[in-house]
Design an enzyme around this catalytic site. Structure first.
Site, PDB file in Angstrom:
ATOM      1  N   CYS A   5      11.374  -2.995   7.541  1.00  0.00           N
ATOM      2  CA  CYS A   5      12.332  -3.963   8.026  1.00  0.00           C
ATOM      3  C   CYS A   5      12.310  -4.088   9.538  1.00  0.00           C
ATOM      4  CB  CYS A   5      13.729  -3.533   7.629  1.00  0.00           C
ATOM      5  SG  CYS A   5      13.879  -3.161   5.890  1.00  0.00           S
ATOM      6  N   ASN A 106      15.444   0.743   9.364  1.00  0.00           N
ATOM      7  CA  ASN A 106      14.026   0.522   9.097  1.00  0.00           C
ATOM      8  C   ASN A 106      13.402   1.892   8.867  1.00  0.00           C
ATOM      9  OD1 ASN A 106      11.136  -0.206  11.154  1.00  0.00           O
ATOM     10  ND2 ASN A 106      11.333  -0.357   8.952  1.00  0.00           N
ATOM     11  N   GLY A 107      12.819   2.072   7.697  1.00  0.00           N
ATOM     12  CA  GLY A 107      12.205   3.351   7.389  1.00  0.00           C
ATOM     13  C   GLY A 107      12.522   3.744   5.970  1.00  0.00           C
ATOM     14  N   TYR A 249      -1.488  -3.552  11.656  1.00  0.00           N
ATOM     15  CA  TYR A 249      -1.141  -4.737  10.870  1.00  0.00           C
ATOM     16  C   TYR A 249       0.268  -5.275  11.091  1.00  0.00           C
ATOM     17  CZ  TYR A 249       0.483  -7.496   6.935  1.00  0.00           C
ATOM     18  OH  TYR A 249       1.049  -8.473   6.177  1.00  0.00           O
TER      19      TYR A 249
HETATM   20  P1  AMP Z   1      -5.415  -6.939  -0.138  1.00  0.00           P
HETATM   21  O1  AMP Z   1      -5.672  -8.388  -0.340  1.00  0.00           O
HETATM   22  O2  AMP Z   1      -4.501  -6.367  -1.196  1.00  0.00           O
HETATM   23  O3  AMP Z   1      -6.628  -6.089   0.029  1.00  0.00           O
HETATM   24  O4  AMP Z   1      -4.569  -6.807   1.210  1.00  0.00           O
HETATM   25  C1  AMP Z   1      -5.188  -6.946   2.441  1.00  0.00           C
HETATM   26  C2  AMP Z   1      -4.625  -8.088   3.202  1.00  0.00           C
HETATM   27  O5  AMP Z   1      -3.198  -8.012   3.234  1.00  0.00           O
HETATM   28  C3  AMP Z   1      -5.106  -8.083   4.609  1.00  0.00           C
HETATM   29  O6  AMP Z   1      -5.431  -9.407   4.962  1.00  0.00           O
HETATM   30  C4  AMP Z   1      -3.947  -7.555   5.419  1.00  0.00           C
HETATM   31  O7  AMP Z   1      -3.819  -8.267   6.637  1.00  0.00           O
HETATM   32  C5  AMP Z   1      -2.736  -7.772   4.545  1.00  0.00           C
HETATM   33  N1  AMP Z   1      -1.880  -6.572   4.467  1.00  0.00           N
HETATM   34  C6  AMP Z   1      -2.178  -5.297   4.759  1.00  0.00           C
HETATM   35  N2  AMP Z   1      -1.133  -4.486   4.531  1.00  0.00           N
HETATM   36  C7  AMP Z   1      -0.131  -5.249   4.081  1.00  0.00           C
HETATM   37  C8  AMP Z   1       1.219  -4.990   3.694  1.00  0.00           C
HETATM   38  N3  AMP Z   1       1.716  -3.762   3.717  1.00  0.00           N
HETATM   39  N4  AMP Z   1       1.974  -6.045   3.301  1.00  0.00           N
HETATM   40  C9  AMP Z   1       1.457  -7.292   3.265  1.00  0.00           C
HETATM   41  N5  AMP Z   1       0.189  -7.598   3.629  1.00  0.00           N
HETATM   42  C10 AMP Z   1      -0.603  -6.586   4.022  1.00  0.00           C
END
Ligand code: AMP
Length: 475
Positions: A5, A106-107, A249
């Site tokens: 969050c 957040n956490g 990210y």
């Molecule tokens: P995936 O398609 O499941 O392999 O997720 C990778 C993609 O989702 C990458 O483009 C990342 O930028 C993004 N991503 C990575 N971690 C998260 C997260 N915790 N929540 C949402 N998107 C994510």
């Protein structure tokens, strides 16, 4: 309950805080899209407005006008996979004998159940299964016996896990960061007051100046009249456990977290990616938007002949793919979200760069898309190590069974996503680009060893859970 969050808290010299809180929540929208809320206090009474949805939809003019007071906090909440849950929208607010409290978290705590059981046995009634309410009850109880600082210290000795909190106790706004500094929190100065926020981009939005990060284990109490703040180092720790994934990210590239501008870290990671596994192709392209800073660093480090290009267009009206609960919907969402620019791809060898692979949905869809658009070769480079284990500390990362790297080698993943080559970044490069030692980072999702004592998981350090029921502020 994984709370991924954004939090904020503001005290001004008499100016209503509802609008500055609202603007800063807008700046933190990427940290949570499920619900948004504000709690304010005008010296007499606490006001609150919490609603499901995006910040822009959760408040109208009347809502903001009804939030009186020059002190307050705000929260945006990230959806946990699949469920949309009204009970956990924040800030959590309540009036106790010890005054009114508002809490934004957040956490993720890992001893919530023990604490809830203990407090329930003492007569506390809970309305949700979230950990924020548990923190609020514990703090309220301690405030019956002790002053604010000692009460917070006692609560910190009882809760275990990651937390960046903004709190209102009547009209006083405070911020607390967990002893390992897992989630970010910083202090900013405004023309007529002070602000606490998950990310410095929120301070910029208010035309404020970043003062510094809240230190791990530190309590910051803003003066009610906006004239300054006091700090108390309530818990000393030798080792931190900053979440590296914030820089990779989650956070905005224009935020400074723990002294590092996220954009620069991502560019450095991109350069390191070239040094570790660069391959000369006709073009280098990012997966927008998350791969952009990585790809620009990577292309900078690559020889002149390697062209940086935008080969994929993003439909910015499609939400993060993670919101889609089923795999089929997630695949559809990638197609909706990304479309190749044929002229940059056709007949070319291509390197495509993203920050991370979680389930593998994005990269396998992408490789297919790029081939369909006429790419001759598709090489995938990832600005993080393979994600092999779940996150317990507040990032909604998918379960172990869903993680493509949990039980596959890099070569097996390459085969699965059908790329010509695939390389990830090393853990050493992450630590180097963050200018921190590996032992001061939380690397749980890439090592499977956590800086916390989590049931059924390995730990990478000597950690002990606080013994609930036996701690005192002087421990
Ligand atoms: P995936 O398609 O499941 O392999 O997720 C990778 C993609 O989702 C990458 O483009 C990342 O930028 C993004 N991503 C990575 N971690 C998260 C997260 N915790 N929540 C949402 N998107 C994510």
């Amino acid at each position: 309950m994984h709370e991924k969050c954004g939090v904020v808290g503001i005290s001004t010299a008499g100016r209503d805080v509802a609008r500055p809180l609202y603007y800063s929540l807008y700046a933190l929208q990427h940290r949570g899209q499920e619900s948004a809320g504000i709690v304010t206090h005008d010296g007499f009474q606490q006001y609150e407005h919490v609603e499901m949805g995006l910040v822009g939809d959760a408040f109208d003019e009347d809502d903001l006008d009804s939030l009186n007071g020059s002190n307050g906090i705000g929260h945006v909440r990230y959806p946990t996979s699949g469920s949309v849950n009204n009970c956990c929208a924040q800030p959590f607010s309540v009036s106790f004998k010890s005054g009114s409290l508002g809490l934004a978290h957040n956490g993720n705590l890992i001893n919530t159940d023990e604490l809830r059981e203990e407090l329930a046995a003492l007569g506390h009634a809970f309305t949700s299964d979230g950990d924020t309410e548990v923190i609020a009850h514990d703090l309220a109880r301690n405030l019956l016996e002790e002053d604010l600082v000692r009460a917070v210290k006692r609560t910190m000795s009882r809760i275990h896990g990651s937390y960046s909190l903004t709190i209102t106790h009547d009209e006083t706004v405070l911020g607390v960061r967990d002893p390992q500094g897992n989630r970010p929190l910083c202090i900013g100065e405004l023309e007529d007051g002070y602000v606490l926020a998950s990310e410095s981009a929120a301070i910029d939005t208010l035309d404020g100046e970043l003062v510094r990060d809240v230190k791990p284990g530190e309590l910051v109490v803003l003066h009610d009249d906006g004239s300054g703040f006091d700090t108390y180092q309530l818990v000393e720790t030798e080792q931190t456990a900053h979440c590296f994934f914030e820089h990779v990210y989650f956070a905005r590239p224009d935020s400074v977290i723990d002294d590092e501008l996220v954009y620069e870290v991502r560019r450095d990671l991109g350069r390191a990616l070239w040094e570790e596994s660069g391959i000369e192709t006709d073009v280098v392209m990012p997966v927008p938007d998350s791969g952009r800073s990585f790809a620009s660093g990577y292309a900078d480090a690559a020889p002149e002949g390697v062209e940086f290009a935008e080969g994929l267009m993003k439909n910015r009206y499609v939400g993060r793919t993670f919101i889609m609960p089923t795999q089929d919907e997630r695949e559809r969402a990638v197609r909706l979200k990304l479309n190749p620019i044929k002229s940059t791809v056709e007949g070319k060898t291509v390197t495509v760069i993203d920050d991370s692979i979680v389930r593998g949905t994005t990269s396998s869809q992408l490789v297919e898309l790029l081939y369909e658009a006429g790419a001759e070769e598709v090489h995938v480079r990832i600005g993080a190590p393979p994600i092999v284990a779940p996150c317990y500390m507040g990032i909604d990362m998918a379960s172990r069974e869903e993680l493509i790297a949990a039980d596959r080698s890099v070569e097996e993943i390459r085969e699965e996503i059908q790329a010509d080559s695939l390389s990830y970044l090393s853990i050493e490069a992450i630590a180097e680009s963050l200018h921190k030692s590996e032992t001061d980072l939380c690397l749980g999702c890439v090592t499977g060893e956590y800086p916390y004592d989590i049931e059924g998981e390995q730990t990478d350090r000597d950690v002990q859970r606080p013994v609930v029921g036996h701690s005192s502020a002087d421990d």
